[in-house]
Structure formats: structure tokens, C-alpha cells
Design an enzyme around this catalytic site. Structure first.
Site, PDB file in Angstrom:
ATOM      1  N   ASP A   8      10.633   5.563   8.305  1.00  0.00           N
ATOM      2  CA  ASP A   8       9.030   5.077   8.931  1.00  0.00           C
ATOM      3  C   ASP A   8       9.024   3.411   9.016  1.00  0.00           C
ATOM      4  OD1 ASP A   8       7.119   5.315  10.630  1.00  0.00           O
ATOM      5  OD2 ASP A   8       6.139   5.708   8.849  1.00  0.00           O
ATOM      6  N   ASP A  10       6.100   1.159   9.109  1.00  0.00           N
ATOM      7  CA  ASP A  10       4.550   1.147   8.700  1.00  0.00           C
ATOM      8  C   ASP A  10       3.763   1.567   7.786  1.00  0.00           C
ATOM      9  OD1 ASP A  10       2.866  -0.878  10.826  1.00  0.00           O
ATOM     10  OD2 ASP A  10       3.730   0.486  11.604  1.00  0.00           O
TER      11      ASP A  10
END
Length: 213
Positions: A8, A10
Site C-alpha cells: 500500500d 499512504d
């Protein structure tokens, strides 16, 4: 052996979640739907802006301002001038490079947001050609579509993929995709990541966890 590590963005690669959720809570409050920072983290962290709009408009009973996303991204990108990588994650990428383990990025953010963030922390070159956004699929997290799309594009079986996530939505998406998932509790309550195969609190632990996966 892990055939592909899917990060991922953020909160996992770039330390942007605090800034992003602060801005979102301010904009929603300005729009007439009071939201605290903690509530935006709870309800929207790991999800797409399209999903956020759908949920909040249902609560509000009317459309949000049409330019809310534009104003959100403008404030966010202004803040990216001071963006830092998540502490310890560069060493994780170095470890994967040294071991020859392929990796990619799959994020609920737009391509523009992802590339702006990666450029700010100097990671764009490490992920060029292996960046996947919720814009690429019909359904974002917690649906498995994004992770399955990344795996299919890079020709790796879902069962051979390991996802690194920091949000309950992302963990749910990885589980639905039939992938192993490690939950990073850097800013997230570990209790919300219980569906992950492993929960870890510091990036320094991740290389050994990946080697043992």
C-alpha cells in the site's frame, strides 16, 4: 517463497495519512458534516475518494461540493512538499532488491496522488511501471479487484503474493484476494488489523517477516 510483495502507499511507503485525514476532516466539516480526524481515520482510511463521497453524501442527504476532491488534492499536494517516507521502509525496499524479490504498489489513491507522493520521497524510480491505482479497477478496497489486477498484470498467482497494508479495508481486500497480508500498526489500532496473518509495529521487523513468509 513470496513471488510478489504488494505495498500500500499512504501510511506504508509514505507518511501521509495524518496529513490526508486532517485535510479531509476539515473539508467535510466545512461542507456541513462535522468529522474529527479520528473519525475520518476510522471511516475512510484505506478507501477511495469515490467511496468516501458515496458514504458521506448518504449521511448528509445531499451532494458534497463538486470541487471537494480538487480542493482536497490541492491542500494535500501542497503538504507533500514536506512529505517523508515511512521510517525504515527504504531499508525494506533495499532488502527486497538485494534478495531479488519483486514488489509493486497498489493504492486507493489516484495515479496523480501516488506519483506525486513517490516523487516527493524519491521512490518513483523504484516503482515505475509497477504502480496500480483504484482508478484502474471497477471496485476499490475492500474489494479484491485492485490486488488481483496487480497480480495478474505482473503474472503472479494470488497465493504467491504478500500484501503490506495499514488499514482494515486494505487487509480485507487482501484476504478477499486470497493473498497473505501483513498489517502495519504504525498509526492503526492493532485490534483493527486482526484479520491480517501478522501484525507488526515497526518497519525494521518487516525484512525478517518477509523472509519467513
Amino acid at each position: 517463497m513470496t513471488g510478489l510483495v504488494i505495498f500500500d502507499n499512504d501510511g506504508v511507503l509514505v507518511d501521509s495519512e495524518r496529513l490526508a485525514n486532517t485535510i479531509l476532516s476539515e473539508l467535510l466539516t466545512e461542507a456541513g458534516l462535522p468529522y474529527t480526524f479520528e473519525e475520518t481515520v476510522r471511516d475512510f482510511m484505506g478507501g477511495s475518494m469515490a467511496s468516501m463521497r458515496q458514504q458521506t453524501e448518504a449521511k448528509l442527504g445531499r451532494p458534497l461540493p463538486a470541487d471537494l476532491e480538487d480542493r482536497y488534492h490541492q491542500r494535500l499536494f501542497d503538504g507533500f512538499a514536506h512529505l517523508q517516507a515511512v521510517p525504515g521502509v527504504e531499508a525494506v525496499l533495499d532488502h527486497l532488491d538485494a534478495r531479488g524479490v519483486p514488489y509493486c504498489l497498489a493504492s486507493s489513491g489516484t495515479h496523480r496522488r501516488i506519483r506525486t507522493a513517490l516523487t516527493a520521497v524519491g521512490f518513483l524510480g523504484r516503482f515505475e511501471g509497477r504502480i496500480f491505482s483504484a482508478e484502474d479497477v471497477a471496485h476499490g478496497k475492500p474489494a479484491p479487484d485492485l490486488f488481483l489486477h496487480a497480480a495478474a498484470t505482473l503474472e503472479v498467482k494470488p497465493a504467491d503474493c504478500l500484501v503490506i497494508e495499514d488499514s482494515p479495508l486494505g487487509v480485507a481486500a487482501a484476504v478477499a484476494a486470497g493473498m497473505k497480508v501483513f498489517g502495519y500498526a504504525g498509526m492503526t489500532d492493532p485490534a483493527k488489523l486482526v484479520d491480517a496473518d501478522t501484525v507488526f509495529h515497526n518497519m525494521t521487523a518487516l525484512p525478517d517477516l518477509i523472509d519467513g513468509a
